[in-house]
Design a protein around this motif. Structure first.
Motif, short mmCIF file in Angstrom:
data_model
loop_
_atom_site.label_atom_id
_atom_site.label_comp_id
_atom_site.label_asym_id
_atom_site.label_seq_id
_atom_site.Cartn_x
_atom_site.Cartn_y
_atom_site.Cartn_z
N LEU A 200 10.17 -1.71 -3.28
CA LEU A 200 11.22 -1.93 -4.28
C LEU A 200 12.09 -3.12 -3.87
CD1 LEU A 200 12.02 1.82 -4.74
CD2 LEU A 200 11.57 0.32 -6.66
N THR A 201 12.48 -3.16 -2.60
CA THR A 201 13.32 -4.24 -2.09
C THR A 201 12.57 -5.57 -2.10
OG1 THR A 201 14.53 -2.66 -0.72
CG2 THR A 201 14.73 -4.97 -0.11
N ALA A 202 11.31 -5.56 -1.66
CA ALA A 202 10.51 -6.80 -1.62
C ALA A 202 10.36 -7.42 -3.00
CB ALA A 202 9.14 -6.51 -1.01
N TYR A 203 10.34 -6.58 -4.03
CA TYR A 203 10.18 -7.08 -5.41
C TYR A 203 11.53 -7.36 -6.10
CZ TYR A 203 5.14 -6.70 -5.74
OH TYR A 203 3.78 -6.91 -5.57
N GLY A 204 12.63 -7.19 -5.37
CA GLY A 204 13.93 -7.43 -5.97
C GLY A 204 14.35 -6.32 -6.92
N ALA A 205 13.72 -5.15 -6.80
CA ALA A 205 13.99 -4.04 -7.73
C ALA A 205 14.88 -2.96 -7.11
CB ALA A 205 12.66 -3.43 -8.19
N ASP B 111 7.54 5.10 -3.20
CA ASP B 111 8.07 4.20 -2.18
C ASP B 111 9.38 4.77 -1.64
OD1 ASP B 111 8.66 1.98 -0.59
OD2 ASP B 111 9.38 0.77 -2.28
N PRO B 112 9.31 5.96 -0.95
CA PRO B 112 10.54 6.60 -0.49
C PRO B 112 11.36 5.72 0.46
CG PRO B 112 8.62 8.03 -0.10
CD PRO B 112 8.12 6.73 -0.64
N THR C 296 0.88 -1.17 0.00
CA THR C 296 0.00 0.00 0.00
C THR C 296 0.92 1.21 0.00
OG1 THR C 296 -1.70 -1.17 1.25
CG2 THR C 296 -1.82 1.25 1.23
N LEU C 297 0.84 2.01 -1.07
CA LEU C 297 1.71 3.17 -1.23
C LEU C 297 0.89 4.38 -1.67
CD1 LEU C 297 4.65 1.45 -3.17
CD2 LEU C 297 4.72 2.27 -0.81
N PRO C 298 1.38 5.60 -1.39
CA PRO C 298 0.66 6.79 -1.81
C PRO C 298 0.85 7.07 -3.31
CG PRO C 298 2.68 7.42 -0.70
CD PRO C 298 2.58 5.92 -0.63
N ASP C 299 -0.24 7.48 -3.98
CA ASP C 299 -0.12 7.85 -5.38
C ASP C 299 0.21 9.34 -5.50
OD1 ASP C 299 -2.49 9.28 -5.03
OD2 ASP C 299 -3.69 8.01 -6.35
N SER D 40 8.25 4.15 -7.88
CA SER D 40 9.58 4.75 -7.79
C SER D 40 9.78 5.23 -6.35
CB SER D 40 9.72 5.93 -8.75
OG SER D 40 8.99 7.04 -8.26
N PRO D 41 11.02 5.61 -6.00
CA PRO D 41 11.24 6.10 -4.63
C PRO D 41 10.79 7.56 -4.44
CG PRO D 41 13.34 5.54 -5.71
CD PRO D 41 12.26 5.38 -6.72
N ASP D 42 10.12 8.13 -5.43
CA ASP D 42 9.72 9.53 -5.36
C ASP D 42 8.56 9.76 -4.40
OD1 ASP D 42 11.52 10.51 -7.44
OD2 ASP D 42 10.28 9.33 -8.80
N LYS D 43 8.50 10.99 -3.87
CA LYS D 43 7.38 11.40 -3.01
C LYS D 43 6.19 11.80 -3.89
CE LYS D 43 9.82 12.98 1.10
NZ LYS D 43 10.87 12.02 1.04
#
Length: 158
Positions: free
Chosen positions: A101-106, A95-96, A15-18, A72-75
Protein backbone atom coordinates in the motif's frame (compact mmCIF):
# COMPACT_ATOMS: atom_id res chain seq x y z
CA UNK A 1 3.77 10.39 3.34
CA UNK A 2 4.27 7.86 0.59
CA UNK A 3 5.07 9.02 -2.91
CA UNK A 4 2.37 8.76 -5.53
CA UNK A 5 3.21 6.84 -8.65
CA UNK A 6 3.29 8.53 -12.04
CA UNK A 7 2.71 7.11 -15.53
CA UNK A 8 5.93 5.50 -16.75
CA UNK A 9 7.16 4.59 -13.26
CA UNK A 10 8.02 0.92 -12.74
CA UNK A 11 5.20 -0.67 -10.74
CA UNK A 12 6.55 -1.87 -7.38
CA UNK A 13 6.86 -5.66 -7.35
CA UNK A 14 4.86 -7.51 -4.74
CA UNK A 15 3.94 -10.97 -3.48
CA UNK A 16 0.98 -11.12 -1.10
CA UNK A 17 -1.33 -13.85 0.22
CA UNK A 18 -4.77 -14.17 -1.37
CA UNK A 19 -8.01 -15.20 0.36
CA UNK A 20 -6.82 -18.84 0.34
CA UNK A 21 -3.35 -17.97 1.67
CA UNK A 22 -1.77 -18.65 -1.76
CA UNK A 23 0.89 -16.18 -2.83
CA UNK A 24 0.01 -13.82 -5.66
CA UNK A 25 2.81 -11.83 -7.32
CA UNK A 26 2.61 -8.96 -9.75
CA UNK A 27 5.24 -10.91 -11.74
CA UNK A 28 2.62 -13.65 -12.30
CA UNK A 29 0.85 -11.20 -14.61
CA UNK A 30 3.82 -10.24 -16.81
CA UNK A 31 2.68 -9.67 -20.38
CA UNK A 32 -0.85 -8.69 -19.30
CA UNK A 33 -2.35 -5.43 -18.12
CA UNK A 34 -3.31 -5.42 -14.45
CA UNK A 35 -5.67 -3.14 -12.58
CA UNK A 36 -4.39 -3.06 -9.00
CA UNK A 37 -6.91 -1.39 -6.75
CA UNK A 38 -6.41 -0.48 -3.12
CA UNK A 39 -9.30 -0.33 -0.65
CA UNK A 40 -9.48 0.26 3.12
CA UNK A 41 -11.31 -2.82 4.45
CA UNK A 42 -13.20 -5.93 3.40
CA UNK A 43 -16.84 -6.25 4.49
CA UNK A 44 -17.50 -2.49 4.61
CA UNK A 45 -20.21 -0.87 2.45
CA UNK A 46 -18.06 1.17 0.03
CA UNK A 47 -15.44 -1.54 -0.40
CA UNK A 48 -18.16 -4.14 -0.96
CA UNK A 49 -19.75 -1.98 -3.67
CA UNK A 50 -16.38 -1.53 -5.39
CA UNK A 51 -15.46 -5.25 -5.19
CA UNK A 52 -18.89 -6.24 -6.52
CA UNK A 53 -18.55 -3.74 -9.40
CA UNK A 54 -15.16 -5.23 -10.34
CA UNK A 55 -16.58 -8.77 -10.07
CA UNK A 56 -19.58 -7.84 -12.24
CA UNK A 57 -17.25 -6.43 -14.93
CA UNK A 58 -14.44 -8.99 -14.65
CA UNK A 59 -15.32 -10.74 -17.91
CA UNK A 60 -15.52 -7.43 -19.80
CA UNK A 61 -12.15 -6.38 -18.37
CA UNK A 62 -10.56 -9.79 -19.10
CA UNK A 63 -11.83 -9.68 -22.69
CA UNK A 64 -10.10 -6.29 -23.02
CA UNK A 65 -6.85 -7.81 -21.66
CA UNK A 66 -7.02 -6.65 -18.04
CA UNK A 67 -6.65 -8.70 -14.87
CA UNK A 68 -7.78 -7.24 -11.54
CA UNK A 69 -6.19 -7.51 -8.09
CA UNK A 70 -7.73 -5.90 -5.01
CA UNK A 71 -5.33 -5.03 -2.17
CA UNK A 72 -6.33 -4.20 1.41
CA UNK A 73 -4.65 -4.45 4.82
CA UNK A 74 -6.92 -7.42 5.65
CA UNK A 75 -5.68 -10.89 6.56
CA UNK A 76 -6.52 -13.83 4.22
CA UNK A 77 -9.21 -15.18 6.60
CA UNK A 78 -11.18 -11.92 6.39
CA UNK A 79 -10.70 -11.80 2.61
CA UNK A 80 -12.10 -15.35 2.37
CA UNK A 81 -15.20 -14.32 4.39
CA UNK A 82 -15.60 -11.25 2.15
CA UNK A 83 -15.30 -13.35 -1.01
CA UNK A 84 -17.81 -15.94 0.20
CA UNK A 85 -20.35 -13.47 1.61
CA UNK A 86 -20.38 -11.27 -1.51
CA UNK A 87 -19.69 -14.06 -4.07
CA UNK A 88 -16.65 -12.19 -5.39
CA UNK A 89 -14.53 -13.57 -8.21
CA UNK A 90 -11.97 -10.75 -8.24
CA UNK A 91 -8.54 -11.70 -6.82
CA UNK A 92 -8.15 -10.22 -3.33
CA UNK A 93 -4.81 -10.06 -1.54
CA UNK A 94 -3.92 -8.91 1.95
CA UNK A 95 -1.17 -6.48 2.93
CA UNK A 96 -1.39 -6.33 6.76
CA UNK A 97 2.09 -4.77 6.95
CA UNK A 98 0.94 -2.05 4.51
CA UNK A 99 4.26 -2.24 2.64
CA UNK A 100 2.67 -2.60 -0.81
CA UNK A 101 0.00 0.00 0.00
CA UNK A 102 2.81 2.41 0.95
CA UNK A 103 4.94 1.54 -2.12
CA UNK A 104 1.99 2.39 -4.37
CA UNK A 105 1.23 5.67 -2.59
CA UNK A 106 -2.07 4.23 -1.34
CA UNK A 107 -1.36 4.61 2.38
CA UNK A 108 -0.88 7.90 4.15
CA UNK A 109 -2.68 11.00 5.30
CA UNK A 110 -6.20 11.56 4.05
CA UNK A 111 -9.24 13.55 5.06
CA UNK A 112 -12.04 11.57 6.67
CA UNK A 113 -15.14 13.46 7.76
CA UNK A 114 -13.12 16.69 7.89
CA UNK A 115 -10.29 15.24 10.02
CA UNK A 116 -6.82 14.33 8.79
CA UNK A 117 -6.18 10.65 9.49
CA UNK A 118 -3.61 8.10 8.38
CA UNK A 119 -5.04 5.19 6.44
CA UNK A 120 -5.64 3.53 3.11
CA UNK A 121 -6.21 5.99 0.27
CA UNK A 122 -8.69 4.38 -2.14
CA UNK A 123 -6.59 4.18 -5.30
CA UNK A 124 -6.34 2.36 -8.61
CA UNK A 125 -3.09 1.78 -10.49
CA UNK A 126 -3.11 0.33 -13.99
CA UNK A 127 0.07 -1.58 -14.79
CA UNK A 128 0.93 -2.25 -18.43
CA UNK A 129 2.28 -5.47 -19.95
CA UNK A 130 5.86 -4.37 -19.24
CA UNK A 131 5.27 -3.69 -15.54
CA UNK A 132 5.13 0.09 -15.89
CA UNK A 133 2.46 2.36 -14.45
CA UNK A 134 0.01 3.33 -17.19
CA UNK A 135 -2.35 5.30 -14.94
CA UNK A 136 -2.38 6.08 -11.22
CA UNK A 137 -5.66 7.31 -9.78
CA UNK A 138 -5.86 8.43 -6.15
CA UNK A 139 -8.77 9.28 -3.85
CA UNK A 140 -11.22 7.52 -6.15
CA UNK A 141 -14.85 7.06 -5.12
CA UNK A 142 -16.04 3.54 -4.32
CA UNK A 143 -19.35 4.01 -6.13
CA UNK A 144 -19.18 4.53 -9.88
CA UNK A 145 -15.40 4.10 -10.07
CA UNK A 146 -15.48 0.88 -12.13
CA UNK A 147 -17.98 2.37 -14.61
CA UNK A 148 -15.74 5.44 -15.01
CA UNK A 149 -12.69 3.22 -15.45
CA UNK A 150 -14.46 1.24 -18.19
CA UNK A 151 -15.27 4.51 -20.00
CA UNK A 152 -11.75 5.94 -19.53
CA UNK A 153 -10.18 2.73 -20.84
CA UNK A 154 -12.65 2.75 -23.74
CA UNK A 155 -13.96 -0.69 -22.74
CA UNK A 156 -17.55 0.51 -22.34
CA UNK A 157 -19.56 3.32 -23.82
CA UNK A 158 -21.00 5.96 -21.60
Amino acid sequence: MSERLQPGDPAPAFTLPDADGKEVSLADYAGRKVIVYFYPAALTPGCTKQACDFTDNLELLADAGYDVIGVSPDKPEKLARFREKEELSVTLVGDPEKEVLTAYGAFGEKKLYGKVVTGVIRSTVIVDEDGKVERALYNVKATGHVAKLLRDLKIAEG
